[in-house]
Scaffold this active site. Structure first.
Site, PDB file in Angstrom:
ATOM      1  N   CYS A 165       0.803  -1.226   0.000  1.00 44.16           N
ATOM      2  CA  CYS A 165       0.000   0.000   0.000  1.00 44.16           C
ATOM      3  C   CYS A 165       0.836   1.276   0.000  1.00 44.16           C
ATOM      4  CB  CYS A 165      -0.946  -0.006   1.192  1.00 44.16           C
ATOM      5  SG  CYS A 165      -1.939  -1.506   1.269  1.00 44.16           S
ATOM      6  N   HIS A 342      -9.890   1.509  -0.479  1.00 49.90           N
ATOM      7  CA  HIS A 342      -8.434   1.420  -0.452  1.00 49.90           C
ATOM      8  C   HIS A 342      -7.935   0.899  -1.797  1.00 49.90           C
ATOM      9  CE1 HIS A 342      -4.428   1.016   0.749  1.00 49.90           C
ATOM     10  NE2 HIS A 342      -4.537   0.280   1.841  1.00 49.90           N
ATOM     11  N   PHE A 401       1.674  -3.683   3.998  1.00 53.65           N
ATOM     12  CA  PHE A 401       2.058  -5.003   4.481  1.00 53.65           C
ATOM     13  C   PHE A 401       3.545  -5.220   4.222  1.00 53.65           C
ATOM     14  CE2 PHE A 401      -2.382  -7.134   3.801  1.00 53.65           C
ATOM     15  CZ  PHE A 401      -2.881  -6.410   4.876  1.00 53.65           C
TER      16      PHE A 401
END
Length: 415
Positions: A165, A342, A401
Site C-alpha cells: 500500500c 483502499h 504489508f
C-alpha cells in the site's frame, strides 16, 4: 542545495469520477463510491461490495487490440497518464525525451489476468497450450511503466515499485530522488490497481482484512470510527507529473505545488500488523518534516492512510500524537478512503493528488461515516463534512504489508 521539485500535471480515474475534477468534486461533497460488486457473483463471498470504477470502458480511451492485451490496472494507468500529460501542457515535440522518466507501480499487478487465465487452464483440462501468449506481459506489475514510456517515447529512468500500500508513494519519492540527482528533468509517476476479482476479494477475506458490512456497504469504510471492521477494496489509477523547478519555469508551466520532503522507514515488526504505537509511521513523518526544512508547527493538514482497520487507525493516531504532541489535536487529519475505499498500490498517488488540490483550493475533504468516537482515535478527523481552510502544507502518509512506511510533504509553491 537540493534541486526543487514541483507538480505540474495530474490525472486520475477513481470510483467517484473518471477525471480529476469529477473525483475532487465528489470528494469534497462527501460522496461514497462503494456499492455491491458487479464484476462477479459474490454469493459465496463474505464481502459482497467494493469501490468499483463505475462507467469505465477502455474502448472510450484505446482501441480494441490494446484493450484486449492489457489488464485493467494497466488500462487505468494509461488513461490517468494521458490526462496528466495533457494537464501538464508539455510540448512533446520539443521536450528532451531522454530526460523524461517513468516510475510507476502496482501493489499486485494483473490479478484479473491471472484469475482468468488460470480458470481457462482448468476449464480446458490443464492444457497449457491454451494459455495466452500475452499472459505474462499483461500480468507483470512493471508493464505500466514500460507501456507509458513506449507510448510517449520517454527514454529516461524506467521501472516499477512494488511495496503493497506504499507502492505509488514510493514511486513518487523515487521520482523526486531521480530529479534531485540530475537523472531526469521530468518524471511521470503514480500507481494503479485492479484487484476487485474473486481471488482478490477472497484472499483479503481469508485474512480478515476487509469489511463485511454487507447490509450497508456505503457505510463500511469508516476510518477512525469505533465500529470499523476492515477496509473496503477500491481500484483506480493516478498519475503525477513531477518536474525540476527551473525546467518547469523555463516552459512557463502551471505549478500545483512543490514536493519539499519525504520520509522512508521500515517497521521490522510483522508481515501485516504495524509496529506498536505506529513507531515506523511516526519516524517517516518526522523525517519528511526534517527533509523539508520545516517546523512541525508549519504542517496544516494530514492526509492520513486511514484504512478503516482497527490496528492501522489506532496506530496511525498514536504516531501523529508522538510527532506533534498536543498540537496533534489542532491539525485536521482526514482519510479519503472513507469515500473511495483502499486502492492498495494506487492509494499513495491518489491521496497525493488530493493533497495537492487541498492546497490549491483551501478545502479539506471529509472523513465520512465517522459516527462513533473511539477513545484511542480522538483527533479531529474532519468528520462527514469538508472544511475550508487556508492550507500551505500537507503531509500524506502511507503504510503497507511488510512494514513499509512513507510520508511526503507538499507545500504551496513560492518563488
Amino acid at each position: 542545495m537540493k534541486k526543487r521539485v514541483v507538480v505540474t500535471g495530474i490525472g486520475a480515474v477513481t470510483p467517484i469520477g473518471l477525471t480529476v475534477e469529477e473525483s475532487w468534486s465528489a470528494l469534497i461533497s462527501g460522496k461514497s463510491g462503494v456499492d455491491y460488486i458487479t464484476y462477479f457473483d459474490t454469493e459465496n463471498f463474505d464481502t459482497k461490495f467494493a469501490a468499483e470504477l463505475k462507467g469505465f470502458d477502455p474502448l472510450n480511451y484505446m482501441d480494441r487490440k490494446l484493450s484486449q492485451r492489457t489488464d485493467p490496472f494497466t488500462q487505468y494507468a494509461l488513461v490517468a497518464t494521458d490526462m496528466a500529460v495533457a494537464d501538464s501542457e508539455i510540448n512533446l515535440d520539443k521536450i528532451d525525451k531522454d530526460r523524461v522518466g517513468v516510475v510507476y507501480g502496482s501493489g499486485i499487478g494483473g490479478m484479473w489476468t491471472y484469475d482468468k487465465q488460470q480458470n481457462n487452464l482448468i476449464k480446458r483440462g490443464g492444457n497449457p497450450d491454451r494459455i495466452s501468449p500475452f499472459f505474462i506481459p499483461m500480468l507483470i506489475a512493471d508493464i505500466t511503466a514500460g507501456r507509458i514510456s513506449m507510448k510517449y517515447g520517454f527514454k529516461g529512468p524506467n521501472y516499477a515499485t512494488i511495496s503493497a500500500c506504499t507502492t505509488s508513494a514510493h514511486s513518487i519519492i523515487d521520482s523526486v530522488m531521480l530529479i534531485q540527482r540530475g537523472n531526469a528533468d521530468v518524471m511521470v509517476t503514480g500507481g494503479s490497481e485492479a484487484v476487485i476479482c474473486p481471488m482478490g476479494i477472497g484472499g483479503f477475506n481469508a485474512m480478515k482484512a476487509i469489511s463485511t458490512r454487507n447490509d450497508a456497504p456505503q457505510k463500511a469504510s469508516r476510518p477512525f470510527d469505533k465500529e470499523r471492521d476492515g477496509f473496503v477494496m477500491g481500484e483506480g489509477g493516478a498519475t503525477i507529473i513531477l518536474e525540476e523547478l527551473e525546467h518547469a519555469l523555463a516552459r512557463d508551466a502551471r505549478i500545483y505545488a512543490e514536493l519539499t520532503g519525504f520520509g522512508l522507514t521500515g517497521d521490522a515488526h510483522h508481515i501485516t500488523d504495524p509496529a506498536p504505537n505506529g513507531a515506523g509511521v511516526a519516524s517517516a513523518i518526522e523525517l519528511s518534516i526534517k527533509d523539508s526544512g520545516l517546523d512541525k508547527k508549519d504542517i496544516d493538514v494530514i492526509n492520513a492512510h486511514g484504512t478503516s482497520t482497527p490496528t492501522n487507525d489506532r496506530n496511525e493516531t498514536a504516531a501523529i500524537k508522538t510527532v506533534f504532541g498536543e498540537r496533534a489535536y489542532d491539525i485536521p487529519v482526514h482519510s479519503i478512503k472513507s469515500m473511495i475505499g483502499h486502492q492498495l498500490g494506487a492509494a499513495g498517488a491518489i491521496e497525493a493528488i488530493a493533497a495537492v488540490l487541498t492546497i490549491r483550493d483551501g478545502i479539506v475533504p471529509p472523513t465520512i461515516n465517522y459516527e462513533v468516537k473511539d477513545e484511542e482515535c480522538d483527533l479531529f478527523y474532519v468528520p462527514n463534512t469538508a472544511i475550508k481552510k487556508d492550507v500551505s502544507t500537507v503531509i500524506t502518509d502511507n503504510s503497507g504489508f511488510g512494514g513499509h512506511n512513507t510520508a511526503i510533504v507538499f507545500k504551496k509553491y513560492e518563488s
